[in-house]
Scaffold this active site. Structure first.
Site, short mmCIF file in Angstrom:
data_model
loop_
_atom_site.label_atom_id
_atom_site.label_comp_id
_atom_site.label_asym_id
_atom_site.label_seq_id
_atom_site.Cartn_x
_atom_site.Cartn_y
_atom_site.Cartn_z
N LYS A 284 0.03 -7.01 53.08
CA LYS A 284 0.75 -8.08 52.67
C LYS A 284 0.39 -8.53 51.37
O LYS A 284 0.93 -9.06 50.42
CB LYS A 284 0.55 -9.22 53.59
N SER B 201 -1.83 -6.46 58.42
CA SER B 201 -2.71 -6.01 57.31
C SER B 201 -2.71 -6.70 56.03
O SER B 201 -1.60 -7.27 55.75
CB SER B 201 -2.79 -4.40 57.28
N HIS C 144 -2.52 -13.81 65.69
CA HIS C 144 -3.34 -13.98 64.43
C HIS C 144 -2.93 -15.17 63.61
O HIS C 144 -3.76 -15.14 62.80
CB HIS C 144 -3.20 -12.64 63.61
N ILE D 223 -9.99 0.40 58.78
CA ILE D 223 -8.48 0.03 59.14
C ILE D 223 -8.29 -1.45 59.26
O ILE D 223 -8.79 -1.88 60.34
CB ILE D 223 -8.12 0.92 60.32
N THR E 281 -5.51 -2.66 62.79
CA THR E 281 -5.46 -1.53 63.89
C THR E 281 -4.31 -1.74 64.64
O THR E 281 -3.75 -0.60 65.12
CB THR E 281 -6.73 -1.80 64.68
N ARG F 133 -1.09 -17.69 56.26
CA ARG F 133 -2.06 -17.31 57.59
C ARG F 133 -2.82 -18.42 58.12
O ARG F 133 -3.66 -18.96 57.46
CB ARG F 133 -3.09 -16.22 56.94
N ASP G 198 -12.92 -3.04 55.29
CA ASP G 198 -12.34 -2.71 56.48
C ASP G 198 -11.76 -1.43 56.57
O ASP G 198 -10.99 -1.07 55.93
CB ASP G 198 -11.16 -3.71 56.31
N ASP H 127 -11.55 -8.67 55.74
CA ASP H 127 -10.10 -8.89 55.85
C ASP H 127 -9.23 -9.48 54.58
O ASP H 127 -8.18 -9.69 54.87
CB ASP H 127 -9.73 -10.12 57.24
N1 LIG Z 1 -7.03 -14.29 66.72
C1 LIG Z 1 -7.11 -13.96 65.64
N2 LIG Z 1 -6.74 -14.60 64.54
C2 LIG Z 1 -6.70 -14.26 63.23
N3 LIG Z 1 -6.94 -13.09 62.87
C3 LIG Z 1 -7.46 -12.30 63.82
C4 LIG Z 1 -7.62 -12.43 65.28
N4 LIG Z 1 -7.91 -11.38 65.88
C5 LIG Z 1 -8.04 -10.46 64.88
N5 LIG Z 1 -7.67 -10.87 63.77
C6 LIG Z 1 -8.07 -10.15 62.56
O1 LIG Z 1 -6.66 -9.98 62.06
C7 LIG Z 1 -6.62 -8.72 61.30
C8 LIG Z 1 -5.36 -8.22 61.05
O2 LIG Z 1 -4.65 -8.97 60.17
P1 LIG Z 1 -3.13 -9.17 60.26
O3 LIG Z 1 -2.67 -10.26 61.30
O4 LIG Z 1 -2.89 -9.66 58.98
O5 LIG Z 1 -2.57 -7.73 60.36
C9 LIG Z 1 -7.52 -7.91 62.09
O6 LIG Z 1 -8.17 -7.00 61.38
P2 LIG Z 1 -8.73 -5.37 62.22
O7 LIG Z 1 -7.26 -4.74 62.48
O8 LIG Z 1 -9.13 -4.85 61.07
O9 LIG Z 1 -9.21 -5.53 63.19
C10 LIG Z 1 -8.75 -9.08 62.46
O10 LIG Z 1 -9.87 -9.07 61.83
MG LIG Z 2 -9.22 -6.46 59.40
MG LIG Z 3 -10.25 -3.20 60.97
MG LIG Z 4 -10.83 -4.74 64.05
#
Ligand SMILES: Nc1ncnc2c1ncn2[C@@H]1O[C@H](COP(=O)(O)O)[C@@H](OP(=O)(O)O)[C@H]1O
Ligand SMILES: [Mg+2]
Ligand SMILES: [Mg+2]
Ligand SMILES: [Mg+2]
Length: 377
Positions: A288, A285, A261, A174, A177, A302, A172, A314
């Site tokens: 955690k 991200s 998320h 980033i 993001t 989560r 991954d 992820d």
């Molecule tokens: N509706 C959703 N439910 C759960 N995870 C999601 C989501 N939409 C995006 N994500 C994922 O949640 C990641 C970020 O996790 P967190 O919530 O722990 O910050 C994202 O990674 P990216 O930022 O690499 O796209 C993405 O893959």
């Molecule tokens: Mg991710």
């Molecule tokens: Mg990413």
């Molecule tokens: Mg992404």
């Protein structure tokens, strides 16, 4: 790091955690010994650390000076930035360069599709410059210069499907993001699968406070050899261990910053049931997982909204970082995560992380809370 970003990072990293006596002092220093009785992936780990550190350097530079034109929207409406693409190109380049004799398979989040459009040419030039400037900042690669086409090819080497056989890198570029764009937490997350199992993982977390009042952590683990952390600017590594808390009332728990998320109401129901007193710590991200591996908190919950499918990038690096630090990662049914099924994880609602002592009561609280929520609908 600009003072604006630094202030925001420290604001969003809870003061009770950041002022807590760092666990570093308790821990013995790093030994490079291979894991006893299992295969060593030291060469691969060194390459992964180098790749993730350089990619983090690129991300830090962009986060300090993010431009409107640096951000695009993907087809699922999630954001992607020049740093996501640049980071993926750097990691892919470094791994191939450092491990020339190994067959190379990379399962990574981004692809070059949108960058091949006519209107993206300026963005592609900016990514190419960022990648070349980053590589030039490392003595080993100072002679390397990638063309825009090389950058697209490096990004697209991440199209592997993974699976149960052979070796696959999982990236991954980033993670978080949205946190990256807010000036908050994010991670470059890189892991290696061998025959379907995660055998090493590296998490670069540029905005996570490290020891000695520095910011920026590099967590790394090898199966059977534990987890260590060092600051991103290269201070000596130390072993870390998850929290030993047995009384859930004393535990603090992490969850996503983004409510989209993870179901925050379900986590608070679980926390109440367990008697957790501290409010949730919401950070973006796989930082955690890193924070949990060194005992900054004791639980990570989560629960994505219905229908969301978790991707392996992820969780792969985060999972080994926590398990090698003595923690446990399962789905809501108590099953370990299976990274051998391709690009997606195939799991029973939710991901739960804690220490082995708390896990049985946490799983019970999770089950009860899910049932209560279902019957109240
Ligand atoms: N509706 C959703 N439910 C759960 N995870 C999601 C989501 N939409 C995006 N994500 C994922 O949640 C990641 C970020 O996790 P967190 O919530 O722990 O910050 C994202 O990674 P990216 O930022 O690499 O796209 C993405 O893959
Ligand atoms: Mg991710
Ligand atoms: Mg990413
Ligand atoms: Mg992404």
């Amino acid at each position: 790091m600009s003072s604006v970003i630094l202030t925001r990072v420290l604001c969003t990293y809870p003061s009770n955690l950041k002022t807590k006596k760092p666990p570093f002092s308790l821990l013995r220093t790093f030994a490079t010994a291979a894991p006893v009785g299992s295969m060593s992936y030291q060469k691969e780990l060194n390459a992964a650390k180098k790749a993730a550190s350089l990619a983090a350097r690129l991300c830090q530079k962009v986060q300090k000076a993010i431009l409107q034109s640096d951000v695009q929207s993907k087809s699922d409406k999630s954001p992607v930035t020049v740093a996501d693409y640049g980071s993926q190109a750097v990691v892919s380049f470094v791994l191939e360069r450092e491990l020339p004799s190994e067959s190379f398979s990379l399962v990574a989040e981004e692809d070059s599709g949108d960058l091949r459009n006519e209107e993206a040419q300026e963005t592609l030039q900016r990514i190419t410059k960022l990648v070349n400037d980053t590589l030039a900042s490392d003595n080993t690669y100072s002679g390397s210069s990638l063309s825009a086409e090389d950058v697209l090819a490096a990004i697209d080497s991440g199209k592997s499907e993974g699976g149960p056989h052979g070796r696959h890198w999982v990236l991954d570029p980033i993670d978080g993001t949205k946190g990256f764009l807010r000036g908050d937490q994010y991670a470059v997350a890189l892991a290696l699968l061998d025959e379907g199992k995660v055998v090493l993982g590296v998490l670069a977390c540029p905005n996570l406070p490290s020891s000695h009042d520095k910011v920026g952590c590099l967590f790394f683990s090898q199966a059977g050899a534990g987890t260590e952390v060092q600051s991103l600017d290269g201070s000596p590594p130390v072993k870390v261990h998850v929290s030993a808390i047995e009384n859930p009332e004393e535990a603090s728990f992490f969850e996503s910053f983004e409510a989209a998320h993870s179901l925050h109401d379900l986590s608070s129901r679980i926390a109440n049931k367990l008697g957790v007193k501290a409010p949730p710590v919401r950070i973006d991200s796989q930082a955690k997982y890193g924070a949990l591996s060194r005992g900054d908190g004791a639980i990570y919950l989560r629960f994505p909204h219905k229908g969301y499918r978790e991707k392996i990038w992820d969780h792969a690096a985060g999972t080994i970082v926590v398990t090698e630090a003595g923690g446990v990662v399962t789905d809501a049914g108590g099953n370990p995560l299976d990274f051998s099924k391709g690009r997606y994880l195939d799991l029973d609602t939710g991901i739960i992380v804690t220490n082995p002592k708390l896990m049985p009561m946490l799983l019970k609280a999770v089950r009860e809370s899910i049932d209560e929520k279902a019957s109240s609908l």
